[in-house]
Design a protein around this motif. Structure first.
Motif, PDB file in Angstrom:
ATOM      1  N   THR A   2     -57.728  12.094  47.443  1.00  0.00           N
ATOM      2  CA  THR A   2     -57.665  13.549  47.595  1.00  0.00           C
ATOM      3  C   THR A   2     -58.983  14.076  48.137  1.00  0.00           C
ATOM      4  O   THR A   2     -60.053  13.556  47.842  1.00  0.00           O
ATOM      5  CB  THR A   2     -57.375  14.229  46.246  1.00  0.00           C
ATOM      6  N   THR A   3     -58.893  15.103  48.940  1.00  0.00           N
ATOM      7  CA  THR A   3     -60.092  15.732  49.509  1.00  0.00           C
ATOM      8  C   THR A   3     -60.577  16.827  48.569  1.00  0.00           C
ATOM      9  O   THR A   3     -59.788  17.694  48.168  1.00  0.00           O
ATOM     10  CB  THR A   3     -59.765  16.340  50.885  1.00  0.00           C
ATOM     11  N   PRO A   4     -61.861  16.815  48.200  1.00  0.00           N
ATOM     12  CA  PRO A   4     -62.389  17.859  47.308  1.00  0.00           C
ATOM     13  C   PRO A   4     -62.200  19.247  47.924  1.00  0.00           C
ATOM     14  O   PRO A   4     -62.368  19.443  49.133  1.00  0.00           O
ATOM     15  CB  PRO A   4     -63.872  17.498  47.190  1.00  0.00           C
ATOM     16  N   PHE A   5     -61.833  20.210  47.076  1.00  0.00           N
ATOM     17  CA  PHE A   5     -61.645  21.579  47.563  1.00  0.00           C
ATOM     18  C   PHE A   5     -63.010  22.262  47.665  1.00  0.00           C
ATOM     19  O   PHE A   5     -63.775  22.300  46.686  1.00  0.00           O
ATOM     20  CB  PHE A   5     -60.739  22.346  46.611  1.00  0.00           C
ATOM     21  N   PRO A   6     -63.354  22.826  48.812  1.00  0.00           N
ATOM     22  CA  PRO A   6     -64.682  23.447  49.011  1.00  0.00           C
ATOM     23  C   PRO A   6     -64.766  24.826  48.344  1.00  0.00           C
ATOM     24  O   PRO A   6     -64.870  25.854  49.026  1.00  0.00           O
ATOM     25  CB  PRO A   6     -64.788  23.528  50.526  1.00  0.00           C
ATOM     26  N   PHE A   7     -64.745  24.833  47.029  1.00  0.00           N
ATOM     27  CA  PHE A   7     -64.675  26.089  46.278  1.00  0.00           C
ATOM     28  C   PHE A   7     -65.845  27.012  46.606  1.00  0.00           C
ATOM     29  O   PHE A   7     -65.670  28.219  46.802  1.00  0.00           O
ATOM     30  CB  PHE A   7     -64.662  25.777  44.778  1.00  0.00           C
ATOM     31  N   PHE A   8     -67.042  26.459  46.667  1.00  0.00           N
ATOM     32  CA  PHE A   8     -68.228  27.291  46.857  1.00  0.00           C
ATOM     33  C   PHE A   8     -68.347  27.846  48.277  1.00  0.00           C
ATOM     34  O   PHE A   8     -69.203  28.683  48.542  1.00  0.00           O
ATOM     35  CB  PHE A   8     -69.493  26.502  46.512  1.00  0.00           C
ATOM     36  N   ARG A   9     -67.497  27.346  49.175  1.00  0.00           N
ATOM     37  CA  ARG A   9     -67.523  27.860  50.553  1.00  0.00           C
ATOM     38  C   ARG A   9     -66.592  29.058  50.738  1.00  0.00           C
ATOM     39  O   ARG A   9     -66.549  29.653  51.819  1.00  0.00           O
ATOM     40  CB  ARG A   9     -67.137  26.749  51.528  1.00  0.00           C
ATOM     41  N   LEU A  10     -65.835  29.365  49.702  1.00  0.00           N
ATOM     42  CA  LEU A  10     -64.944  30.519  49.805  1.00  0.00           C
ATOM     43  C   LEU A  10     -65.758  31.800  49.940  1.00  0.00           C
ATOM     44  O   LEU A  10     -66.824  31.952  49.326  1.00  0.00           O
ATOM     45  CB  LEU A  10     -64.045  30.623  48.564  1.00  0.00           C
ATOM     46  N   PRO A  11     -65.289  32.764  50.733  1.00  0.00           N
ATOM     47  CA  PRO A  11     -66.004  34.043  50.843  1.00  0.00           C
ATOM     48  C   PRO A  11     -65.933  34.822  49.533  1.00  0.00           C
ATOM     49  O   PRO A  11     -65.074  34.575  48.685  1.00  0.00           O
ATOM     50  CB  PRO A  11     -65.262  34.759  51.972  1.00  0.00           C
ATOM     51  N   ARG A  12     -66.820  35.759  49.391  1.00  0.00           N
ATOM     52  CA  ARG A  12     -66.925  36.545  48.165  1.00  0.00           C
ATOM     53  C   ARG A  12     -65.605  37.211  47.789  1.00  0.00           C
ATOM     54  O   ARG A  12     -65.195  37.188  46.623  1.00  0.00           O
ATOM     55  CB  ARG A  12     -68.026  37.598  48.335  1.00  0.00           C
ATOM     56  N   LEU A  13     -64.929  37.802  48.756  1.00  0.00           N
ATOM     57  CA  LEU A  13     -63.676  38.517  48.473  1.00  0.00           C
ATOM     58  C   LEU A  13     -62.589  37.565  47.987  1.00  0.00           C
ATOM     59  O   LEU A  13     -61.674  37.970  47.268  1.00  0.00           O
ATOM     60  CB  LEU A  13     -63.197  39.259  49.723  1.00  0.00           C
ATOM     61  N   LEU A  15     -63.308  34.783  46.152  1.00  0.00           N
ATOM     62  CA  LEU A  15     -63.720  34.312  44.829  1.00  0.00           C
ATOM     63  C   LEU A  15     -63.388  35.320  43.728  1.00  0.00           C
ATOM     64  O   LEU A  15     -63.081  34.938  42.597  1.00  0.00           O
ATOM     65  CB  LEU A  15     -65.227  34.027  44.812  1.00  0.00           C
ATOM     66  N   ILE A  16     -63.446  36.602  44.050  1.00  0.00           N
ATOM     67  CA  ILE A  16     -63.216  37.637  43.029  1.00  0.00           C
ATOM     68  C   ILE A  16     -61.861  37.474  42.358  1.00  0.00           C
ATOM     69  O   ILE A  16     -61.778  37.402  41.124  1.00  0.00           O
ATOM     70  CB  ILE A  16     -63.374  39.049  43.636  1.00  0.00           C
ATOM     71  N   PRO A  17     -60.722  37.397  43.093  1.00  0.00           N
ATOM     72  CA  PRO A  17     -59.416  37.253  42.414  1.00  0.00           C
ATOM     73  C   PRO A  17     -59.276  35.918  41.684  1.00  0.00           C
ATOM     74  O   PRO A  17     -58.532  35.823  40.706  1.00  0.00           O
ATOM     75  CB  PRO A  17     -58.405  37.367  43.560  1.00  0.00           C
ATOM     76  N   VAL A  18     -59.981  34.868  42.166  1.00  0.00           N
ATOM     77  CA  VAL A  18     -59.924  33.578  41.478  1.00  0.00           C
ATOM     78  C   VAL A  18     -60.462  33.722  40.062  1.00  0.00           C
ATOM     79  O   VAL A  18     -59.845  33.295  39.085  1.00  0.00           O
ATOM     80  CB  VAL A  18     -60.718  32.498  42.249  1.00  0.00           C
ATOM     81  N   PHE A  19     -61.641  34.331  39.942  1.00  0.00           N
ATOM     82  CA  PHE A  19     -62.242  34.503  38.615  1.00  0.00           C
ATOM     83  C   PHE A  19     -61.472  35.507  37.763  1.00  0.00           C
ATOM     84  O   PHE A  19     -61.454  35.409  36.533  1.00  0.00           O
ATOM     85  CB  PHE A  19     -63.706  34.936  38.754  1.00  0.00           C
TER      86      PHE A  19
END
Length: 329
Positions: A2-13, A15-19
């Motif tokens: 599996t390829t690691p998901f680049p979570f920290f590369r997501l834009p700010r907008l 990341l907000i709904p994820v958290f």
């Protein structure tokens, strides 16, 4: 693979709904991954802890964080992997951490959880036995403890070390055991500028709190309702106080006795002035303790040789006489 998901590369907008969809426990678990994960967690999830309770046991630490009256979260850190119980519940598994699965020592884990939850103070800390002295490194960073409980299960050397570190920043210390081997060692602790000391000696009947201990205690407030000093000793303390032979820092003393108490044997040899039971007085502590003040009516006023005033009150409850002593500023 599996390829690691680049979570920290997501834009700010993004990341907000994820958290926003993450449970508090998931945010804490995520923040343990790295320093960057912790910083991102604090940016996108603003915790506001209402109360935090830390319990130290022989095989694990337990932190309970209350965010509101109806929402709280519990986390456990086990010192050794072999001590972890068989966890079949998925939620319990997410709440359990070790050095192996977090990469953190116990001290680092406590520090991180308090940091991520924006905890500025510990409402209550319970010591129930621990041999992991690296935890003391975290204790040294704490600036505000509400109540510190020392239970019978806590080993003496750890209890003494904790008291040495936390006594100056703790509002109330409740002892269910005396961790000191000698009377001299115990009295050194009693002289250490404590705020509110509450001693429950009924759980260790071999220990007897003595008049000489009371004479050197400089806690602002001292509760000896389980101390069982006899009436002669209590009366002698009042006389010693009037002669300015006690530590002057004590402001409020609480005692109890099962002996028959009347004005004659309680106040024998004292020059007292009775105060009307119809009038209420408010006694204010020099610093906030479990409360900022106490209200009472009646009692007897006495004066020290330097003209400082104190009030003695008493009352019966279920066959016990409870006695309070207030030294006015």
């Amino acid at each position: 693979m599996t390829t690691p998901f680049p979570f920290f590369r997501l834009p700010r907008l993004a990341l907000i709904p994820v958290f926003q969809q993450m449970e508090s426990i998931d945010v804490i678990a995520f923040s343990l991954l790295s320093k960057k994960a912790r910083n991102v967690s604090k940016i996108f999830c603003k915790f506001s802890s209402r109360n935090v309770q830390l319990t130290v046991k022989s095989d694990h630490l337990y932190i309970c964080v209350a965010f509101e009256m109806w929402r709280q979260m519990g986390l456990k850190y086990y010192f050794n992997t072999e001590n972890i119980p068989n966890l079949v519940n998925a939620m319990s598994q997410k709440r359990t951490f070790t050095r192996e699965n977090s990469g953190l020592t116990a001290s680092q884990w406590v520090e991180l959880v308090l940091d991520v939850t924006n905890c500025e103070s510990i409402g209550q800390m319970d010591l129930k036995g621990c041999q992991q002295f690296d935890v003391c490194d975290t204790f040294a960073t704490l600036q505000n403890i509400g109540k510190l409980y020392i239970f019978n299960e806590c080993i003496n050397v750890f209890a003494k070390k904790t008291l040495e570190i936390l006594s100056p920043v703790t509002t109330q210390i409740i002892l269910f055991k005396i961790p000191f081997e000698t009377r001299e060692e115990f009295q050194t602790f009693l002289k250490s500028n404590l705020n509110y000391l509450d001693i429950h000696t009924s759980t260790f009947p071999t220990f007897k709190f003595a008049l000489e201990d009371l004479m050197v205690t400089n806690a602002l407030k001292l509760n000896l309702n389980d101390g069982k000093l006899n009436l002669k000793e209590i009366n002698q303390f009042f006389k010693n106080w009037m002669e300015n032979k006690c530590d002057p820092r004590l402001e409020h003393l609480e005692l109890s006795t099962s002996e028959d108490v009347d004005e004659k044997n309680l106040l024998e040899g004292l020059k007292t002035v009775p105060f009307s039971r119809d009038r209420k007085r408010a006694f204010h502590y020099s610093k906030p303790l479990d409360s900022s003040s106490q209200s009472f009516s009646g009692g007897y006023d006495i004066r020290r040789t330097d003209r400082k005033k104190a009030t003695i009150t008493s009352g019966d409850v279920w066959g016990e006489t409870f006695i309070s002593f207030y030294a006015w500023p």
